[in-house]
Structure formats: C-alpha cells, structure tokens
Design an enzyme around this catalytic site. Sequence first.
Site, PDB file in Angstrom:
ATOM      1  N   ASP A   1       9.099 -53.221  -1.456  1.00  0.00           N
ATOM      2  CA  ASP A   1       8.447 -52.516  -0.365  1.00  0.00           C
ATOM      3  C   ASP A   1       7.236 -53.330   0.082  1.00  0.00           C
ATOM      4  O   ASP A   1       6.246 -53.422  -0.643  1.00  0.00           O
ATOM      5  CB  ASP A   1       8.003 -51.118  -0.811  1.00  0.00           C
ATOM      6  CG  ASP A   1       7.440 -50.295   0.348  1.00  0.00           C
ATOM      7  OD1 ASP A   1       7.489 -50.786   1.490  1.00  0.00           O
ATOM      8  OD2 ASP A   1       6.963 -49.177   0.101  1.00  0.00           O
TER       9      ASP A   1
ATOM     10  N   PRO B   1       5.206 -56.821   2.220  1.00  0.00           N
ATOM     11  CA  PRO B   1       5.195 -58.290   2.229  1.00  0.00           C
ATOM     12  C   PRO B   1       5.045 -58.926   0.853  1.00  0.00           C
ATOM     13  O   PRO B   1       5.633 -59.975   0.598  1.00  0.00           O
ATOM     14  CB  PRO B   1       3.989 -58.620   3.124  1.00  0.00           C
ATOM     15  CG  PRO B   1       3.753 -57.403   3.943  1.00  0.00           C
ATOM     16  CD  PRO B   1       4.152 -56.259   3.089  1.00  0.00           C
TER      17      PRO B   1
ATOM     18  N   GLY C   1       1.896 -47.648   3.371  1.00  0.00           N
ATOM     19  CA  GLY C   1       1.375 -48.481   2.300  1.00  0.00           C
ATOM     20  C   GLY C   1       2.496 -48.934   1.389  1.00  0.00           C
ATOM     21  O   GLY C   1       3.523 -48.251   1.242  1.00  0.00           O
ATOM     22  N   GLU C   2       2.300 -50.106   0.784  1.00  0.00           N
ATOM     23  CA  GLU C   2       3.347 -50.655  -0.085  1.00  0.00           C
ATOM     24  C   GLU C   2       3.601 -49.720  -1.261  1.00  0.00           C
ATOM     25  O   GLU C   2       2.693 -49.258  -1.925  1.00  0.00           O
ATOM     26  CB  GLU C   2       2.938 -52.039  -0.583  1.00  0.00           C
ATOM     27  CG  GLU C   2       2.929 -53.077   0.513  1.00  0.00           C
ATOM     28  CD  GLU C   2       2.953 -54.485  -0.051  1.00  0.00           C
ATOM     29  OE1 GLU C   2       3.427 -54.679  -1.166  1.00  0.00           O
ATOM     30  OE2 GLU C   2       2.477 -55.393   0.651  1.00  0.00           O
ATOM     31  N   GLY C   3       4.868 -49.458  -1.523  1.00  0.00           N
ATOM     32  CA  GLY C   3       5.277 -48.536  -2.575  1.00  0.00           C
ATOM     33  C   GLY C   3       5.572 -47.161  -2.019  1.00  0.00           C
ATOM     34  O   GLY C   3       6.583 -46.542  -2.370  1.00  0.00           O
TER      35      GLY C   3
END
Length: 635
Positions: free
Chosen positions: A493, A495, A546-548
């Site tokens: 998830d 970059p 957001g990542e995750g």
Amino acid sequence: MSVQGWNTVLVLGGIRSGKSEFAESLVTDAPVVRYVATAPEGDPEDTEWATRLAAHRARRPGSWTTEETTEDPRRLADVLASAEPNETLLVDDLGGWVTVLLDPDHQPADDVATIAELADALRTCSARVVLVSPEVGLSLVPTTPLGRAFTDALGAANRAVADACDAVVLVVAGQPVWLKPVAAPTEPAAPAPATAPVVATLADAEGIPEVQLPDVLTHTAPTVPNQEPGNPWAAPTMALPMVATGLVIQPGMELPMPDEYAGPQAVDRLATLDVPGAGLGVLDRVVGFAAATQGTPTPQAWGSVRVLLLHGDHAGGGSAGAVAGESARRAAQARAGQGALARLAAENGASLQVVDVPASAAMEDEPALTLDQVESALRYGWRLAEQAADAGVQLLVLGACGAGTEAAAAAVLAATAGAEPPTVLGRVITDTGEIDDAAWMVRCAAVRDALHRTRRSSRGAKDILAELGGGDVAVATGVLLGATARRVPVLLDGPVGVAAGMVSRDLAGQARHWCLLADHGGHPAVRLAADVLGLTPLLDLRLDLGEGANALVALPLLRSVLALSAALPVHPSLGGGEAAPTGEAVPTIDEPSYLDASNTDPDGTEPDFAEPEPAGPGPASTGADDQPASGWRAV
C-alpha cells in the site's frame, strides 16, 4: 555482537554444515573482531587442506585481526582471559584445537585439565566470544585408538564449553537450531505489546458501544547500529540463508516461490461453483494469489493479519511542503490506538505494529544512509517478518508514514526503472487541502539533484538504498525478503512498499510473487512500479487515507471473496451434492450415445470418434437462442 544478552556462544555443526559461515554472521556487526585460528597448517603437500585454509582466510574482512594458537593449546585459555570487554573473539575451531592437544609433540599432556581450564576461562571472559566446533557425536565409533581418543576428547570439550557458554546452536545443512538459549524462549512468538490492549471508550457519546482497538506493538530502531545487549536493530536473525561469503542478504538469493499449480487450479475451480451470474470477475485473482501462497486449490480467508507501519522522516528538499511533526503525530496516534489506521485495523481484527526507523539524510547532498545502516535495516526488516510468521500471522500489510517518503520512492523508481521524477511524484496537498506546486517543484529538484549526485554510483540494490532509499525503504525491503523466506504474503500500500518491491528484485526475484496490490490510490509512482513488477491493482478506489489504511479498507472485500470461494459447493449441473428444493427436479444430462459402453464395433474395438450434433442453434444460426444474454452459466 551480544545477541539477546548472550555473551558467549558455541556453534556446533557437521562437516560442510555452514557452521563457520553462521558463526561469522554473528560477529559481522562487531566493531572489533579478533579471529583465533586453532587449526594446524598440516602437511605442506596436502593442497586440499591448504585450499580450505586459504578460503577461510579470504572470507575474513580486512578489519579483523588474526591470532594463531596452534603452537600451544593452553594458550587459548590465556587469550580468553586477557581479552578486553570491547573485543569480540571468534574461535574456529575446537576440532583443530583438540587435534593439537592430542598431538604427540604435546605429550604427555593432561587433556582433561586443559579442557577444564578452557571452560573456566570462558566463564570469566569479559569479551564476547563465538566458538566453532565440529559435532562428531552422531558419527560411527572410530575403529582406531587415535580416532577414538579424538572423538572422546572433542566430545568432552564440547560438553564443557557448552556448559560454560550462554548459548549453544547446532547448524544442520545451513539451518541453525538453538539448543541452549539464555532464557526460554529466547525470541517470543509475538513481540510483547508496549502497553496493554487499548480500549477506546467514547464516554462523551451516550449509546455508542465501546470499540476494541488493536494491540499496538511498538518497535524502535536506533539511528545507528550498536552492540548493546538486546538491541533488536543490530541483532542477527536466526533464519537468514547462509552463503559461502558469509553474507546473509545479498543479490541472487534463492527464496521460495508460491505454488505454481495451486493458483490456476483454484481459478479453474471457481468456474464450477454454484455462483449466479458471471462469478467473481477480476477478484478471481485474489483467489489465485491466496491459493498459490497457501499451496492449496481451496484457499482460506486470512485470519491473523498484522499491519507494519514504518515511521521515519527524510531530510532535505524531498520533504518540502510537509508539516513539521505531522508524521510523528500520526505514529503516536497509531500507537495510542487512535486515528484511521488503528480504527480500520480494529475493524479487521488486525494487530498494529509501529516501527521507528532511522531518519534519512538529505539525498541531494549526501547518502541517505550508510552501508552499515542499510545492512542493519535489511536484517531488522527480515526479523520483523520472522516475528510475524512465528506469531502465526497469515498476511502482512505494509505501510509507512514520514516526511519525504514519496520523494525517496520516486528517486528509487528513477534509479531502478528509469522514470522521470516529475512523472512519479504526486501533487503536494497542504493540510488545508490546497495544492502546493512550489513544494512539488522543490521535491522534483531534490530528486533530480540526488540522481545527478549519484550518476556514477553503482545501481546495486544496497547502493540504491544507501544513496536514495533511506531507512523506511530499506526496512520495507527486508520485510519483503523475510516474508518471502517464511512464505507470508504481503499486501502492499503506497509508494514505500512498491519502491521496496523494486529494490528487492535484485536481491531475490521471488519476493514480488508474494506481494498483492489492492489499490493504486491514484498515485503515479504506485502505478508505474505496479506495471514493472507485474502487480495489477485489484481495485480503483483512489483512496488516500495514508499508507496501510487504504489496504485495510479493501481487506474485508478480499476476505469475503476467499471465504465465499472456499464455502460454496459445486453447481448441481456439474455434479454438486446439494439437493434441489422440494418440488423442483434437478435436470439430468443425457450421456451421448458415443459414450455408451455398449457402443462398440462387433470386433470389440471402439468406433472412431464422431462429433455429436448440437442440441440447439449454433453461432451461425439465425434461430432463437435460449441462452441468456449475459453470464457464463444459465441457472
């Protein structure tokens, strides 16, 4: 070097078992290493033995010092007694030491007393010591008196030294098995939570039930590796593959691949299930992926899920436009069981592990990390994946938060895939929701300058991590490699995860086959990396939580697809055992005459195959078609 409080370690193993390489990996990060050689030079005409000794010498780093004890076996105890606390001694090996001890030139000698002296010296030694010894107790009893004397003396030495050491490990076929840890267990099945499970009580809102938030497991990595006891960052992992050079993570590693047959079999099986309409559509790829990684045509929905949130900032222009302290606030929020990521993890029943990684330097001015930090980061990420596997985790979700992470990922993509930085850098959105093009241009310039600075540098995986990637990408790469080694799939998830996937290709090409991408989030870097890695996003929701968090939104859907595919029976028309409702008859399929067992020629041979006549209109017919206009099966 001290690992989990161990000060002295005995490494046992058979011939060519990898014991010496494993012992050397234990002291790789030690600042001062003294190699104590005990083996005699042997017959000058024995070229094979000389070649072995030369290979051992060539494998030692140039920073190590070497000390010989072949002249006097009692000198080994003196070396241990005089060692300084800041030293690390690698003694290789006790088999050579016993050979010298029993040599006629040293007789008469009391080998029992000398072995006892060695054990006493180990108990009082202030330095860190790793001893290597062959395990001959599993072999046949020698037929010669000298052979029996050697095995008896070596067995006595191994027992005495093992009793004096803090830890003992047996290496079998390159795989370490720990026999004597400091405390049982030396490595917990799951990392201990920093606090008790957090429960969010909405006391101000009546009628709203309490929500159980996930366990938050906090790991903090120091900015530079150290050798303090119990330091998780620099501690060597016990399941890393051993190679001849003594390195544990290097390009070309052979790690497991998913089952190449289970995936296609699972997708073919979907066409037989009692599903109305056209079935699962593109989500059949989830079933194929889960089947291949689980090694079965009927995969189960992932039960235990762990979210790894890597937190680390990047200095310099790559973080232009980021609010100071915002990433630290997000990490603290996740640790407290608050915010979008913790809420989604609670909804999915997933544990949340927050991992602090070292801050990265400005890549346009200097390397983001040192090579030593990269090595430690890779090991640390691998250990995080191992801990998850030991805790029974079936799926890892990899995310990151930190200023400058997108610029670092763009630099990695530019170095590995030849991308132009402006094409893979997303727009900069301020905390008020406005687009900051000035900050975006600063980020592009930082990536451009970093690529110019490293234009003559090596494009090896570790060099890219050191020069451009930084701590979060390096740890993420280690996680992917460790998860691959332990056959744990990873849901990517953002970059940072895909940048780690690009780097991991040069270290172990198998890693990308254990990765799944739920949604590209509309991010250009993720789109490009997914195309290069062959990871087709399952969804196009363009989430930006957001990542995750983006992956956790899609996780219930993926789980539902797996649960459905595992539970549904075969369609009745294909021989499914499910009975038809009362009053309805299950249609039967008449076998064509050419399959009748009695349909044979007079001489008993089967007739030539004849294509049966179609029961209805064909594709060129102008007659009415009774089949439905859509769907793959009429029900």
